[in-house]
Design a protein around this motif. Structure first.
Motif, short mmCIF file in Angstrom:
data_model
loop_
_atom_site.label_atom_id
_atom_site.label_comp_id
_atom_site.label_asym_id
_atom_site.label_seq_id
_atom_site.Cartn_x
_atom_site.Cartn_y
_atom_site.Cartn_z
N HIS A 239 2.50 9.06 2.89
CA HIS A 239 3.07 10.36 3.24
C HIS A 239 4.35 10.63 2.46
CE1 HIS A 239 0.33 11.24 6.57
NE2 HIS A 239 0.40 9.95 6.87
N ALA A 240 4.62 11.93 2.24
CA ALA A 240 5.75 12.32 1.41
C ALA A 240 7.02 12.61 2.20
CB ALA A 240 5.38 13.56 0.58
N GLY A 241 6.91 12.89 3.51
CA GLY A 241 8.10 13.15 4.31
C GLY A 241 8.35 14.60 4.63
N ILE A 242 7.29 15.42 4.67
CA ILE A 242 7.43 16.86 4.86
C ILE A 242 7.69 17.22 6.32
CG2 ILE A 242 6.23 19.08 4.64
CD1 ILE A 242 4.53 17.72 2.43
N TYR A 243 7.03 16.54 7.24
CA TYR A 243 6.96 17.01 8.63
C TYR A 243 8.22 16.76 9.46
CZ TYR A 243 1.95 17.07 7.63
OH TYR A 243 0.71 17.31 7.08
N LYS B 73 14.30 10.28 6.23
CA LYS B 73 14.96 9.45 5.22
C LYS B 73 14.12 8.24 4.85
CE LYS B 73 19.15 6.64 4.58
NZ LYS B 73 18.42 5.37 4.44
N LEU B 74 13.61 7.54 5.87
CA LEU B 74 12.85 6.32 5.62
C LEU B 74 11.52 6.62 4.94
CD1 LEU B 74 13.50 4.35 8.93
CD2 LEU B 74 14.52 3.94 6.68
N CYS B 75 10.88 7.75 5.28
CA CYS B 75 9.60 8.09 4.66
C CYS B 75 9.77 8.43 3.19
CB CYS B 75 8.95 9.25 5.41
SG CYS B 75 7.30 9.65 4.81
N VAL B 76 10.77 9.26 2.86
CA VAL B 76 11.00 9.64 1.46
C VAL B 76 11.34 8.41 0.62
CG1 VAL B 76 12.49 10.98 -0.08
CG2 VAL B 76 11.67 12.01 2.05
N GLU B 77 12.19 7.56 1.17
CA GLU B 77 12.53 6.32 0.47
C GLU B 77 11.33 5.38 0.41
OE1 GLU B 77 15.43 2.39 1.09
OE2 GLU B 77 15.68 4.15 2.37
N GLY B 78 10.58 5.31 1.53
CA GLY B 78 9.45 4.41 1.60
C GLY B 78 8.35 4.74 0.62
N VAL C 203 -3.46 11.37 -4.95
CA VAL C 203 -4.48 12.42 -4.84
C VAL C 203 -3.89 13.75 -4.41
CG1 VAL C 203 -6.34 10.80 -4.37
CG2 VAL C 203 -5.02 11.73 -2.47
N GLY C 204 -2.64 13.74 -3.91
CA GLY C 204 -2.01 14.97 -3.45
C GLY C 204 -2.49 15.40 -2.08
N LYS C 205 -1.85 16.44 -1.58
CA LYS C 205 -2.19 16.97 -0.26
C LYS C 205 -2.01 18.48 -0.25
CE LYS C 205 -0.46 15.18 3.64
NZ LYS C 205 0.54 14.92 4.71
N ASN D 287 2.75 14.37 -4.61
CA ASN D 287 3.04 12.94 -4.60
C ASN D 287 2.44 12.19 -3.42
OD1 ASN D 287 4.57 12.65 -7.02
ND2 ASN D 287 6.23 13.76 -6.02
N THR D 288 1.78 12.90 -2.52
CA THR D 288 1.07 12.22 -1.44
C THR D 288 -0.07 11.39 -2.05
OG1 THR D 288 1.59 13.94 0.16
CG2 THR D 288 -0.28 12.54 0.66
N GLY D 289 -0.23 10.19 -1.57
CA GLY D 289 -1.23 9.30 -2.16
C GLY D 289 -2.06 8.58 -1.12
N ILE D 290 -2.88 7.65 -1.60
CA ILE D 290 -3.69 6.81 -0.73
C ILE D 290 -3.63 5.37 -1.23
CG2 ILE D 290 -5.28 8.59 0.09
CD1 ILE D 290 -7.24 7.75 -2.09
N VAL D 291 -3.70 4.43 -0.28
CA VAL D 291 -3.65 3.01 -0.60
C VAL D 291 -4.31 2.26 0.55
CG1 VAL D 291 -1.43 2.51 0.53
CG2 VAL D 291 -2.08 1.23 -1.53
N ASP D 292 -4.69 1.02 0.30
CA ASP D 292 -5.18 0.14 1.36
C ASP D 292 -3.98 -0.61 1.92
OD1 ASP D 292 -6.25 -1.85 2.95
OD2 ASP D 292 -7.88 -2.34 1.59
N TYR D 293 -3.49 -0.16 3.09
CA TYR D 293 -2.30 -0.80 3.66
C TYR D 293 -2.58 -2.23 4.12
CZ TYR D 293 0.46 3.50 3.57
OH TYR D 293 1.17 4.60 3.16
#
Length: 493
Positions: free
Chosen positions: A128-132, A141-146, A164-166, A219-225
């Motif tokens: 996630h990019a930190g929009i919400y 703050k933590l999401c944008v940095e994360g 992949v974007g959102k 900049n929203t993406g996907i990954v296998d956490y």
């Protein structure tokens, strides 16, 4: 305990590598009178030698220290710090702490036989990019940095991901003001690359998507956490940490006198007890228990609130022959009247595409199937005043969510608002996840981080991460830094 910390440069006799760590792979076998330097393996007392070549290839640098398991006179392993919980937040925290404090001995205690099996392993995989999140909030703050830290970590360690974007799509005029507010919120949160687009540009990006306006987050993406969390665990072990699996913690006790054969005084006063007679001793404890964070907190005398209430989300899977209908993440404009985000389209790193989820009460804290039931978990949830107040407030919404969980076509109907060409026969039943929702007694969702310490001598040595709200996976590395700072303040490591 002994720690390998050579102070002089050493040249390997065979590979000629110069390192501050003696090469145990290449150097001659030590004589019987010399003590063999070893690194401990995960969850066992087996040991293996580590070469300077290995250290160099791992990129860990010359300051690496290897530990043996410190044992009390009764054979109980002793550590400076134990982290309870082998999910992505617990493992990220363990990795951060051992990097900051290489001279201390750390262990992770995980109740399952593998890491990252629950919330981490059932995550949608979105970076996630930190929009919400509210401007200026810790979550923002933590999401944008994360997000930046996740991409950097994946690049460094060759973990596959995709940007992949959102698209956050407004399908009618009533949603446009909320969409524009999200855009302004994202700008204030320093989310990069955001833009608003109209119907034509929506079709360019998502040919089958219907909408009158959309917010683009490139900049929203996907990954296998799950893979990422296991990499955290791997690095933690490489740095000398130990991971004990099948260690289901059920009690904390204070040891009145030291049993250590190598230390005087009360060195490791906390005895952590698990099921089947498993025990470890330590100076301090950090719990990152996810769905069981409230119960772990109560073991050390903390208040029962906020209570964790499990909500299950059921996904549908788009059939492979219909995969062309969706390219990237497609999300709805969130409705502030309801506690959940709503259905969305989520591409996965394995090429599949998840649709949904709904959100219904789970009758088992780790119940991923519709029929999963645990009487204790159910009574615990239904008897909680906070849940009853939340259910009463959102009764109609909750009934609709339950209906969509049983009737596939009802969930597809929600998805057709964004992809009209989608049909019920294009999807199959997919996986489910269970989310730990922290609720206050007034029925409010706890939307911030909650740290807690219990009472008495034991409580002062245990730090509980009682709530690490979504997007905790995206923010895991930045959360770990915050928790490590909190540990430093609380325990003065």
């Amino acid at each position: 305990m002994f720690v390998v910390t050579p102070l002089t440069q050493t040249t390997c006799y065979i590979c000629r590598t110069t390192s501050r760590l003696t090469c145990l792979k290449c150097r001659p076998r030590p004589t019987r009178s010399r003590r063999k330097y070893t690194a401990t393996t995960t969850g066992t007392r087996d040991r293996h030698a580590v070469s300077c070549c290995t250290v160099r290839n791992l990129g860990l640098g010359p300051g690496l220290r290897f530990h043996t398991t410190r044992m009390s006179s009764t054979g109980v392993p002793e550590y400076d710090v134990c982290i309870i919980g082998g999910g992505i937040v617990g493992l990220a925290t363990a990795q951060e702490l051992i990097l900051r404090h290489p001279n201390l001995k750390f262990a992770v205690l995980e109740k399952e036989n593998e890491l990252a099996l629950h919330q981490t392993g059932h995550n949608s995989g979105v970076i996630h990019a930190g929009i919400y999140y509210a401007p200026g909030s810790l979550k923002a703050k933590l999401c944008v940095e994360g997000l930046k830290l996740v991409y950097e970590y994946c690049d460094k360690h060759n973990i596959n991901y995709e940007r992949v974007g959102k698209l956050i799509v407004a399908v009618d005029k009533s949603e446009v003001p909320r969409l524009e507010e999200l855009y302004q919120r994202g700008l204030v949160n320093n989310v990069e690359g955001l833009s608003l687009i109209g119907p034509d540009e929506i079709r360019e990006r998502e040919p089958y998507c219907k909408g009158i306006k959309a917010l683009v987050s490139p900049n929203t993406g996907i990954v296998d956490y799950g893979e990422m969390a296991r990499m955290f665990g791997k690095h933690f072990k490489t740095l000398g940490g130990e991971i004990h699996t099948e260690f289901d913690v059920n009690a904390f006790r204070q040891v009145n006198e030291s049993e250590s054969s190598t230390n005087k005084g009360l060195k490791c006063p906390i005895l952590v007890e698990g099921k089947h007679g498993k025990t470890v001793r330590c100076r301090y404890v950090i719990t990152c228990g996810g769905l069981f964070s409230d119960r772990l907190a109560q073991l050390s005398g903390c208040e029962p609130n906020p209570r964790i209430v499990p909500f299950r989300g059921d996904y549908l899977l788009l059939k492979p022959e219909k995969r062309h209908l969706v390219r990237g993440n497609i999300y709805p404009v969130p409705d502030p009247r309801f506690p959940f985000l709503g259905v969305h389209f989520t591409p996965r790193i394995d090429g599949s595409l998840w649709l949904g989820p709904n959100a219904v009460l789970a009758f088992k804290r780790e119940g991923y199937r519709l029929t999963d039931f645990n009487i204790s978990d159910t009574i615990n949830a239904l008897s909680y005043r906070g849940l009853r107040k939340l259910a009463y407030k959102h009764l109609i919404f909750g009934m609709k969510e339950m209906y969509r969980g049983f009737v596939k076509s009802a969930q597809v109907k929600q998805l057709q608002r964004y992809i009209p060409d989608l049909k019920p026969e294009d999807v199959t039943r997919g996986p489910s996840g269970v989310r730990a929702m922290a609720l206050g007694p007034d029925g409010s969702l706890v939307d911030d981080f909650v740290f807690d310490m219990g009472s008495g001598d034991i409580g002062r040595r245990i730090l509980h991460v009682r709530n690490a709200p979504s997007p905790a996976a995206t923010s895991s590395l930045s959360i770990a830094k915050m928790v490590a700072d909190k540990v430093q303040d609380s325990f003065s490591l």
